[in-house]
Write a protein that holds these residues in place. Sequence first.
Motif, PDB file in Angstrom:
ATOM      1  N   SER A 192       7.645 -29.454  -4.699  1.00  0.00           N
ATOM      2  CA  SER A 192       6.945 -29.707  -5.674  1.00  0.00           C
ATOM      3  C   SER A 192       7.475 -29.372  -7.174  1.00  0.00           C
ATOM      4  O   SER A 192       7.156 -30.212  -8.072  1.00  0.00           O
ATOM      5  N   LEU A 193       8.181 -28.279  -7.368  1.00  0.00           N
ATOM      6  CA  LEU A 193       8.728 -28.171  -8.697  1.00  0.00           C
ATOM      7  C   LEU A 193       9.875 -29.342  -9.055  1.00  0.00           C
ATOM      8  O   LEU A 193       9.834 -29.559 -10.107  1.00  0.00           O
ATOM      9  N   ILE A 194      10.702 -29.597  -7.928  1.00  0.00           N
ATOM     10  CA  ILE A 194      11.595 -30.647  -8.284  1.00  0.00           C
ATOM     11  C   ILE A 194      10.790 -32.192  -8.786  1.00  0.00           C
ATOM     12  O   ILE A 194      11.226 -32.851  -9.708  1.00  0.00           O
ATOM     13  N   ILE A 195       9.610 -32.153  -7.858  1.00  0.00           N
ATOM     14  CA  ILE A 195       8.942 -33.477  -8.392  1.00  0.00           C
ATOM     15  C   ILE A 195       8.468 -33.399  -9.604  1.00  0.00           C
ATOM     16  O   ILE A 195       8.412 -34.440 -10.424  1.00  0.00           O
ATOM     17  N   ASN A 196       7.763 -32.269 -10.205  1.00  0.00           N
ATOM     18  CA  ASN A 196       7.126 -32.083 -11.469  1.00  0.00           C
ATOM     19  C   ASN A 196       8.288 -32.364 -12.496  1.00  0.00           C
ATOM     20  O   ASN A 196       8.200 -33.009 -13.253  1.00  0.00           O
ATOM     21  N   GLU A 197       9.405 -31.975 -12.197  1.00  0.00           N
ATOM     22  CA  GLU A 197      10.493 -32.200 -13.232  1.00  0.00           C
ATOM     23  C   GLU A 197      10.903 -33.594 -13.297  1.00  0.00           C
ATOM     24  O   GLU A 197      11.061 -34.157 -14.460  1.00  0.00           O
ATOM     25  N   TYR A 198      11.073 -34.226 -11.885  1.00  0.00           N
ATOM     26  CA  TYR A 198      11.182 -35.734 -12.132  1.00  0.00           C
ATOM     27  C   TYR A 198      10.061 -36.540 -12.782  1.00  0.00           C
ATOM     28  O   TYR A 198      10.426 -37.336 -13.657  1.00  0.00           O
ATOM     29  N   LEU A 199       9.087 -36.151 -12.529  1.00  0.00           N
ATOM     30  CA  LEU A 199       7.703 -36.842 -13.259  1.00  0.00           C
ATOM     31  C   LEU A 199       7.912 -36.851 -14.869  1.00  0.00           C
ATOM     32  O   LEU A 199       7.537 -37.655 -15.636  1.00  0.00           O
ATOM     33  N   GLY A 272       3.536 -20.727 -24.684  1.00  0.00           N
ATOM     34  CA  GLY A 272       3.059 -20.871 -26.038  1.00  0.00           C
ATOM     35  C   GLY A 272       1.916 -21.754 -26.478  1.00  0.00           C
ATOM     36  O   GLY A 272       1.214 -21.871 -25.573  1.00  0.00           O
ATOM     37  N   ASP A 273       1.874 -22.533 -27.290  1.00  0.00           N
ATOM     38  CA  ASP A 273       1.152 -23.394 -27.626  1.00  0.00           C
ATOM     39  C   ASP A 273       0.878 -24.697 -26.759  1.00  0.00           C
ATOM     40  O   ASP A 273      -0.216 -25.489 -26.662  1.00  0.00           O
ATOM     41  N   ALA A 274       1.962 -25.227 -26.205  1.00  0.00           N
ATOM     42  CA  ALA A 274       2.007 -26.272 -25.253  1.00  0.00           C
ATOM     43  C   ALA A 274       1.762 -26.053 -23.909  1.00  0.00           C
ATOM     44  O   ALA A 274       2.372 -24.966 -23.344  1.00  0.00           O
ATOM     45  N   PHE A 275       0.853 -26.687 -23.151  1.00  0.00           N
ATOM     46  CA  PHE A 275       0.853 -26.747 -21.801  1.00  0.00           C
ATOM     47  C   PHE A 275       1.857 -27.307 -21.120  1.00  0.00           C
ATOM     48  O   PHE A 275       2.335 -28.612 -21.519  1.00  0.00           O
ATOM     49  N   THR A 276       2.559 -26.745 -20.079  1.00  0.00           N
ATOM     50  CA  THR A 276       3.857 -27.230 -19.376  1.00  0.00           C
ATOM     51  C   THR A 276       3.820 -27.147 -18.092  1.00  0.00           C
ATOM     52  O   THR A 276       2.721 -26.753 -17.481  1.00  0.00           O
ATOM     53  N   LEU A 277       4.887 -27.456 -17.502  1.00  0.00           N
ATOM     54  CA  LEU A 277       5.007 -27.702 -16.161  1.00  0.00           C
ATOM     55  C   LEU A 277       4.765 -26.105 -15.399  1.00  0.00           C
ATOM     56  O   LEU A 277       4.370 -25.797 -14.193  1.00  0.00           O
ATOM     57  N   ALA A 278       5.103 -24.944 -16.050  1.00  0.00           N
ATOM     58  CA  ALA A 278       4.702 -23.617 -15.564  1.00  0.00           C
ATOM     59  C   ALA A 278       3.280 -23.545 -15.429  1.00  0.00           C
ATOM     60  O   ALA A 278       2.791 -22.784 -14.412  1.00  0.00           O
ATOM     61  N   ASP A 279       2.528 -24.063 -16.447  1.00  0.00           N
ATOM     62  CA  ASP A 279       1.171 -23.734 -16.425  1.00  0.00           C
ATOM     63  C   ASP A 279       0.536 -24.604 -15.023  1.00  0.00           C
ATOM     64  O   ASP A 279      -0.348 -24.168 -14.464  1.00  0.00           O
ATOM     65  N   ALA A 280       0.978 -25.761 -15.132  1.00  0.00           N
ATOM     66  CA  ALA A 280       0.698 -26.916 -13.875  1.00  0.00           C
ATOM     67  C   ALA A 280       0.816 -26.194 -12.556  1.00  0.00           C
ATOM     68  O   ALA A 280       0.171 -26.431 -11.610  1.00  0.00           O
ATOM     69  N   ALA A 281       2.017 -25.472 -12.490  1.00  0.00           N
ATOM     70  CA  ALA A 281       2.412 -24.902 -11.259  1.00  0.00           C
ATOM     71  C   ALA A 281       1.570 -23.926 -10.805  1.00  0.00           C
ATOM     72  O   ALA A 281       1.269 -23.546  -9.613  1.00  0.00           O
ATOM     73  N   ALA A 282       1.118 -23.125 -11.738  1.00  0.00           N
ATOM     74  CA  ALA A 282       0.490 -21.645 -11.586  1.00  0.00           C
ATOM     75  C   ALA A 282      -0.837 -21.887 -11.220  1.00  0.00           C
ATOM     76  O   ALA A 282      -1.687 -21.159 -10.519  1.00  0.00           O
ATOM     77  N   LEU A 283      -1.466 -22.932 -11.822  1.00  0.00           N
ATOM     78  CA  LEU A 283      -3.181 -22.932 -11.808  1.00  0.00           C
ATOM     79  C   LEU A 283      -3.803 -23.161 -10.461  1.00  0.00           C
ATOM     80  O   LEU A 283      -4.801 -22.536 -10.174  1.00  0.00           O
ATOM     81  N   PRO A 284      -3.108 -23.864  -9.234  1.00  0.00           N
ATOM     82  CA  PRO A 284      -3.557 -23.847  -8.067  1.00  0.00           C
ATOM     83  C   PRO A 284      -3.559 -22.628  -7.384  1.00  0.00           C
ATOM     84  O   PRO A 284      -4.582 -22.345  -6.515  1.00  0.00           O
ATOM     85  N   PHE A 285      -2.533 -21.927  -7.642  1.00  0.00           N
ATOM     86  CA  PHE A 285      -2.659 -20.442  -6.969  1.00  0.00           C
ATOM     87  C   PHE A 285      -3.487 -19.444  -7.662  1.00  0.00           C
ATOM     88  O   PHE A 285      -3.954 -18.500  -6.979  1.00  0.00           O
ATOM     89  N   PHE A 286      -3.628 -19.531  -9.045  1.00  0.00           N
ATOM     90  CA  PHE A 286      -4.613 -18.659  -9.480  1.00  0.00           C
ATOM     91  C   PHE A 286      -5.965 -19.180  -9.346  1.00  0.00           C
ATOM     92  O   PHE A 286      -6.838 -17.989  -8.959  1.00  0.00           O
ATOM     93  N   GLU A 287      -6.283 -20.269  -8.960  1.00  0.00           N
ATOM     94  CA  GLU A 287      -7.436 -20.864  -8.436  1.00  0.00           C
ATOM     95  C   GLU A 287      -7.961 -19.921  -7.124  1.00  0.00           C
ATOM     96  O   GLU A 287      -8.930 -19.503  -6.932  1.00  0.00           O
TER      97      GLU A 287
END
Length: 351
Positions: A192-199, A272-287
């Motif tokens: 998943s993390l490699i996919i997201n960087e590719y996208l 910081g101010d921008a939503f990044t891949l780090a936020d996208a990766a964490a959200l499902p797990f915090f949910e």
Amino acid sequence: DYPIRATMASAARSPTSPCALARRAQKQLLPLLLTSLYVSAGSAAGSVGTITNSPSTSTMHGVCTAGSPFGCILGSRLGQREVFTARNPEARSRTRFEQSHGPATPSRQRVSRTRGGSTVLSATTFPVEFFTLEMCPYAQRVWIVMEELQIPYTTTLVNARDKTAWYLKEINPRGKVPAIRDAATGAVVYESLIINEYLADRFDGAHALLPSEPAARATLRLWNEHLDTQLAPAHFTLLMNKNETQAVAKEEALRLALQRYEEGIVGPYLLGDAFTLADAAALPFFERLVFSLEHFKAARPLDDFPRTKAWFKHASARASFEATRRPKDKLVELYERFLSVDYKFGGLNKS
């Protein structure tokens, strides 16, 4: 052939002639028959489903059948096919099932019913094919990124317990989800993390999700590493724990993992101010963290971490997360199943 056609054309001038009736029937029934044949062809393929999705449109359609470990989600437990239609973006995540045979290819066409009849959509309209498991958080983080970047895509549901040979050979030899296939380049990417960087590299020219500056990229990757090696295991092992003598140690492991967020969040997003891949990766797990511990342990894990709680509230309000948010009843069903079989962290995605 020509004399037969001429005779039929002459006979068809009468609106009640057999030829005329046959031609009308052909116009009305042939698209339905073709669709039926297309869907039926998938029944022998095993538990795989595909559906076309375009974030820019509000109507998505599909056909689903049973066959995955989440048969009640994919369709009837008795195996009959059902047609679903969603006319609003919020319903998309619940209605993306069009049964097909095997993996999609760029030359393949799918039928999508619209109000005006049947429309044939080329798979090349959807540049990314997304291979997923319905309730998988690792797949959801990729789903969030595709929604965030507004990438048109198709979804192929892979049965984690009955992977077919084509998936192991053509997509992921490890048999895991998620994975993607880029129709334009033919590239197949998994993890998943490699996919997201590719996208992000492929579709995000503004570098909004994946910063171009080396230090920022390194920070993003460190957040992802902490999530996957510290927070996710700490949450899941605490949730699954049935040994009271180990409870304090497991609670402490989760507290330490969350403290890293509390101290490191820049705000309003992780970097910081921008939503990044780090936020996208964490959200499902915090949910899953917030919901599962409150539901099964009567705990509110973020109450002692106000900055982390504020980040989650802010980040989870994004449309990309709302479009992928998992139904609470399905999360309950999933975790109850895990608890009943003494499930180990990562087991399903390794099997």
